[in-house]
Write a protein that holds these residues in place. Structure first.
Motif, mmCIF file in Angstrom:
data_model
loop_
_atom_site.group_PDB
_atom_site.id
_atom_site.type_symbol
_atom_site.label_atom_id
_atom_site.label_comp_id
_atom_site.label_asym_id
_atom_site.label_seq_id
_atom_site.Cartn_x
_atom_site.Cartn_y
_atom_site.Cartn_z
ATOM 1 N N UNK A 178 -3.290 -6.530 -0.464
ATOM 2 C CA UNK A 178 -2.122 -6.333 0.397
ATOM 3 C C UNK A 178 -0.895 -7.130 -0.027
ATOM 4 N N UNK A 179 -1.098 -8.259 -0.696
ATOM 5 C CA UNK A 179 0.024 -9.126 -1.040
ATOM 6 C C UNK A 179 0.119 -9.307 -2.558
ATOM 7 N N UNK A 219 -4.861 -1.399 -4.260
ATOM 8 C CA UNK A 219 -3.659 -1.369 -3.401
ATOM 9 C C UNK A 219 -3.606 -0.064 -2.609
ATOM 10 N N UNK A 220 -3.926 1.046 -3.244
ATOM 11 C CA UNK A 220 -3.897 2.350 -2.573
ATOM 12 C C UNK A 220 -4.883 2.363 -1.407
ATOM 13 N N UNK A 231 2.605 1.665 -3.391
ATOM 14 C CA UNK A 231 1.678 2.086 -4.437
ATOM 15 C C UNK A 231 1.296 3.553 -4.245
ATOM 16 N N UNK A 232 1.047 3.977 -3.010
ATOM 17 C CA UNK A 232 0.727 5.384 -2.761
ATOM 18 C C UNK A 232 1.876 6.281 -3.198
ATOM 19 N N UNK A 233 3.097 5.863 -2.914
ATOM 20 C CA UNK A 233 4.257 6.662 -3.311
ATOM 21 C C UNK A 233 4.324 6.782 -4.834
ATOM 22 N N UNK A 234 4.134 5.668 -5.531
ATOM 23 C CA UNK A 234 4.196 5.709 -6.994
ATOM 24 C C UNK A 234 3.081 6.581 -7.573
ATOM 25 N N UNK A 235 1.889 6.494 -6.999
ATOM 26 C CA UNK A 235 0.773 7.321 -7.478
ATOM 27 C C UNK A 235 1.104 8.796 -7.285
ATOM 28 N N UNK A 236 1.679 9.129 -6.147
ATOM 29 C CA UNK A 236 2.053 10.523 -5.882
ATOM 30 C C UNK A 236 3.142 10.992 -6.858
ATOM 31 N N UNK A 252 0.830 -1.199 0.000
ATOM 32 C CA UNK A 252 0.000 0.000 0.000
ATOM 33 C C UNK A 252 0.868 1.255 0.000
ATOM 34 N N UNK A 253 1.890 1.296 0.855
ATOM 35 C CA UNK A 253 2.767 2.475 0.926
ATOM 36 C C UNK A 253 3.534 2.662 -0.380
#
Length: 185
Positions: free
Chosen positions: A62-63, A56-57, A29-34, A26-27
């Motif tokens: 989760x896996x 995922x965001x 994916x959030x970083x990549x989206x940002x 999740x972290x």
């Protein structure tokens, strides 16, 4: 090892990170989206659907499967702390240089009658900022792994085998059968 010198350069810059790379899916994916400013761009980058990225965001997935997990990790590491990475590269290229540690087969070409047979050697050698700059510049310009290996071989030839060009003038070094390459800042 597919790209031992290129990967070694990347790992050396990662040593300078001041914060840990995100670990959870999740972290990451959030970083990549940002970084890429949207779920669609991340989906195209990772080869998954936009809906999968959104799940995922949100933490609904989760896996990730191993291949997706590896792609996510690689893409996050590539983009993590770009200013820290650039400072470390600049410092290595202007003042500090690199430490190249390798286990590989080295052979020599020199004047007739003075050629040594190639043999496996373990070598750890400091390379001057000039060689660090050449390696990083070539990497940034999209040089192939073979070109990076040639630059590393030239650097080792000058600094290790020719003792900073104080001896063995004209000695050419061949760098083959690489077992490992570690590069440190």
């Amino acid at each position: 090892m597919v790209d031992p010198v290129g990967e070694g350069l990347d790992r050396s810059l990662e040593e300078a990170f001041t914060r840990p790379v995100p670990q959870s899916a999740q972290a990451r994916m959030r970083y990549l989206v940002k970084q890429l400013k949207g779920t669609g761009a991340v989906a195209r980058l990772l080869g998954v659907s936009q809906r999968t990225v959104e799940r995922y965001v949100k933490g609904q997935l989760k896996r990730p499967r191993p291949d997706l997990r590896d792609r996510m990790e690689r893409e996050v590491r590539k983009r993590w702390q770009p200013k820290v990475r650039e400072r470390a590269r600049k410092k290595a290229s202007t003042t500090d240089g690199l430490i190249l540690s390798t286990r590989a087969r080295f052979g020599f070409t020199a004047a007739p009658g003075t050629t040594d047979d190639a043999r496996v050697r373990d070598i750890t050698q400091a390379l001057t900022p000039q060689w660090a700059d050449r390696l990083f510049t070539a990497r940034d310009q999209g040089a192939s792994e073979q070109q990076l290996q040639n630059i590393a071989a030239e650097g080792l030839a000058e600094m290790y085998f020719r003792d900073n060009n104080r001896r063995a003038h004209g000695l050419g070094v061949e760098f083959t059968d690489i077992d490992r390459v570690d590069i440190g800042l």
